[in-house]
Design a protein around this motif. Sequence first.
Motif, PDB file in Angstrom:
ATOM      1  N   MET A   1       0.834  -1.106   0.007  1.00 23.51           N
ATOM      2  CA  MET A   1       0.024   0.143   0.085  1.00 23.51           C
ATOM      3  C   MET A   1       0.965   1.373   0.045  1.00 23.51           C
ATOM      4  N   PRO A   2       0.629   2.349  -0.715  1.00 23.13           N
ATOM      5  CA  PRO A   2       1.274   3.369  -0.667  1.00 23.13           C
ATOM      6  C   PRO A   2       1.622   3.859   0.814  1.00 23.13           C
ATOM      7  N   PHE A   3       0.699   3.797   1.521  1.00 22.87           N
ATOM      8  CA  PHE A   3       0.925   4.421   2.976  1.00 22.87           C
ATOM      9  C   PHE A   3       0.514   3.189   3.770  1.00 22.87           C
ATOM     10  N   THR A   4       1.782   3.046   4.533  1.00 25.95           N
ATOM     11  CA  THR A   4       1.813   1.950   5.358  1.00 25.95           C
ATOM     12  C   THR A   4       0.791   1.961   6.578  1.00 25.95           C
ATOM     13  N   PRO A   5       0.218   3.267   6.966  1.00 30.50           N
ATOM     14  CA  PRO A   5      -0.752   3.222   7.976  1.00 30.50           C
ATOM     15  C   PRO A   5      -2.023   2.354   7.717  1.00 30.50           C
ATOM     16  N   PHE A   6      -2.380   2.084   6.290  1.00 31.49           N
ATOM     17  CA  PHE A   6      -3.352   1.415   5.802  1.00 31.49           C
ATOM     18  C   PHE A   6      -3.425  -0.117   6.417  1.00 31.49           C
ATOM     19  N   HIS A   7      -2.226  -0.249   6.859  1.00 34.83           N
ATOM     20  CA  HIS A   7      -2.032  -1.779   7.413  1.00 34.83           C
ATOM     21  C   HIS A   7      -2.769  -1.686   8.951  1.00 34.83           C
ATOM     22  N   PHE A   8      -2.583  -0.541   9.390  1.00 36.44           N
ATOM     23  CA  PHE A   8      -3.095  -0.619  10.677  1.00 36.44           C
ATOM     24  C   PHE A   8      -4.731  -0.921  10.920  1.00 36.44           C
ATOM     25  N   GLY A   9      -5.391  -0.773   9.953  1.00 31.48           N
ATOM     26  CA  GLY A   9      -6.742  -1.302  10.063  1.00 31.48           C
ATOM     27  C   GLY A   9      -7.007  -2.826  10.252  1.00 31.48           C
ATOM     28  N   PRO A  10      -6.558  -3.512   9.192  1.00 33.18           N
ATOM     29  CA  PRO A  10      -6.694  -5.039   9.675  1.00 33.18           C
ATOM     30  C   PRO A  10      -5.722  -5.604  10.915  1.00 33.18           C
ATOM     31  N   ALA A  11      -4.915  -4.608  11.109  1.00 28.78           N
ATOM     32  CA  ALA A  11      -4.001  -5.132  12.542  1.00 28.78           C
ATOM     33  C   ALA A  11      -4.967  -4.883  13.574  1.00 28.78           C
ATOM     34  N   LEU A  12      -5.597  -3.752  13.712  1.00 31.03           N
ATOM     35  CA  LEU A  12      -6.434  -3.469  14.917  1.00 31.03           C
ATOM     36  C   LEU A  12      -7.620  -4.294  14.790  1.00 31.03           C
ATOM     37  N   LEU A  13      -8.203  -4.416  13.855  1.00 29.86           N
ATOM     38  CA  LEU A  13      -9.616  -5.259  13.498  1.00 29.86           C
ATOM     39  C   LEU A  13      -9.532  -6.871  14.286  1.00 29.86           C
ATOM     40  N   PHE A  14      -8.171  -7.338  13.754  1.00 29.80           N
ATOM     41  CA  PHE A  14      -7.879  -8.763  14.250  1.00 29.80           C
ATOM     42  C   PHE A  14      -7.175  -8.810  15.542  1.00 29.80           C
ATOM     43  N   GLY A  15      -6.207  -7.851  15.603  1.00 33.47           N
ATOM     44  CA  GLY A  15      -5.632  -7.866  16.823  1.00 33.47           C
ATOM     45  C   GLY A  15      -6.407  -7.476  18.260  1.00 33.47           C
ATOM     46  N   VAL A  16      -7.279  -6.714  18.155  1.00 28.06           N
ATOM     47  CA  VAL A  16      -8.051  -6.488  19.399  1.00 28.06           C
ATOM     48  C   VAL A  16      -8.723  -7.874  20.160  1.00 28.06           C
ATOM     49  N   PRO A  17      -9.568  -8.550  18.919  1.00 24.43           N
ATOM     50  CA  PRO A  17     -10.107  -9.600  19.401  1.00 24.43           C
ATOM     51  C   PRO A  17      -9.268 -10.950  19.808  1.00 24.43           C
ATOM     52  N   LEU A  18      -8.096 -10.982  19.141  1.00 26.81           N
ATOM     53  CA  LEU A  18      -7.140 -11.935  19.544  1.00 26.81           C
ATOM     54  C   LEU A  18      -6.162 -11.834  20.344  1.00 26.81           C
ATOM     55  N   ARG A  19      -6.454 -10.673  21.163  1.00 23.99           N
ATOM     56  CA  ARG A  19      -5.069 -10.263  21.856  1.00 23.99           C
ATOM     57  C   ARG A  19      -4.693 -11.167  22.806  1.00 23.99           C
ATOM     58  N   ARG A  20      -5.638 -12.210  23.431  1.00 29.30           N
ATOM     59  CA  ARG A  20      -5.452 -13.179  24.455  1.00 29.30           C
ATOM     60  C   ARG A  20      -4.713 -14.229  23.761  1.00 29.30           C
ATOM     61  N   ARG A  21      -4.561 -14.329  22.367  1.00 30.56           N
ATOM     62  CA  ARG A  21      -3.869 -15.488  21.604  1.00 30.56           C
ATOM     63  C   ARG A  21      -2.534 -14.858  21.114  1.00 30.56           C
ATOM     64  N   LEU A  22      -2.548 -13.841  20.949  1.00 28.09           N
ATOM     65  CA  LEU A  22      -1.398 -13.305  20.325  1.00 28.09           C
ATOM     66  C   LEU A  22      -0.998 -11.939  20.943  1.00 28.09           C
ATOM     67  N   LEU A 145     -10.013  -0.099   9.915  1.00 29.00           N
ATOM     68  CA  LEU A 145      -9.557   0.841  10.797  1.00 29.00           C
ATOM     69  C   LEU A 145     -10.539   1.644  11.859  1.00 29.00           C
ATOM     70  N   GLY A 146     -11.880   1.695  11.145  1.00 28.87           N
ATOM     71  CA  GLY A 146     -12.898   2.150  11.905  1.00 28.87           C
ATOM     72  C   GLY A 146     -13.467   1.287  13.025  1.00 28.87           C
ATOM     73  N   LEU A 147     -13.653  -0.122  12.445  1.00 32.06           N
ATOM     74  CA  LEU A 147     -14.077  -1.041  13.260  1.00 32.06           C
ATOM     75  C   LEU A 147     -12.930  -1.344  14.611  1.00 32.06           C
ATOM     76  N   GLY A 148     -11.747  -1.480  14.135  1.00 34.89           N
ATOM     77  CA  GLY A 148     -10.547  -1.656  15.113  1.00 34.89           C
ATOM     78  C   GLY A 148     -10.271  -0.560  15.962  1.00 34.89           C
ATOM     79  N   GLY A 149     -10.646   0.393  15.472  1.00 31.24           N
ATOM     80  CA  GLY A 149     -10.647   1.692  16.300  1.00 31.24           C
ATOM     81  C   GLY A 149     -11.516   1.737  17.383  1.00 31.24           C
ATOM     82  N   VAL A 150     -12.763   1.283  17.127  1.00 30.80           N
ATOM     83  CA  VAL A 150     -13.893   1.499  18.140  1.00 30.80           C
ATOM     84  C   VAL A 150     -13.432   0.048  19.048  1.00 30.80           C
ATOM     85  N   ALA A 151     -13.016  -0.907  18.484  1.00 38.57           N
ATOM     86  CA  ALA A 151     -12.728  -2.234  19.520  1.00 38.57           C
ATOM     87  C   ALA A 151     -11.480  -1.778  20.425  1.00 38.57           C
TER      88      ALA A 151
END
Length: 164
Positions: A1-22, A145-151
């Motif tokens: 992606m031209p701007f690396t911050p776009f990758h924070f969206g999926p990271a937050l979306l998956f990272g928050v609910p999986l934080r007990r596993r990773l 990013l929006g959903l992950g931000g809320v989470a």
Amino acid sequence: MPFTPFHFGPALLFGVPLRRRLDFVTFLVANVIVDVRTTFVFFGILSGRLHGPLHTYLGATLLAGVLAGGVLICARLVPSVMDRIRSRPDSVGAVLLASVTGTWIHVTLDSVLYLDIQPFAPLSTNPLYGTISTGAIYAGCVFALGLGGVASLLMLRNWLSATN
């Protein structure tokens, strides 16, 4: 992606609910660290293809190993710093899982967008390219990013209320 911050969206979306596993912080870093070399090439510090060896699953796996090793060493040597960023890994497995899945998600997303990526190197093809439209990928990352931000805000609220 031209701007690396776009990758924070999926990271937050998956990272928050999986934080007990990773390990959450490791997962966030893993989702963006793949672009370190790309950034150096983009700004002319390094030469070569924009998306090089770290944008392959093999390269991403090796990078994940380096990242996991660094996190585990930091956890042992400077626990006070790790406490400040709220990253005291529960287990080696949680750090390894976060490192590998984070770097692989990055490679997968970029492979869909860029023809110059060879995710399965040494094979020179990119069967993922164009399987999803560029607009859909960007929209999905912004939505994530929006959903992950809320989470993340809910996670922070729960953590703050638990410490008070």
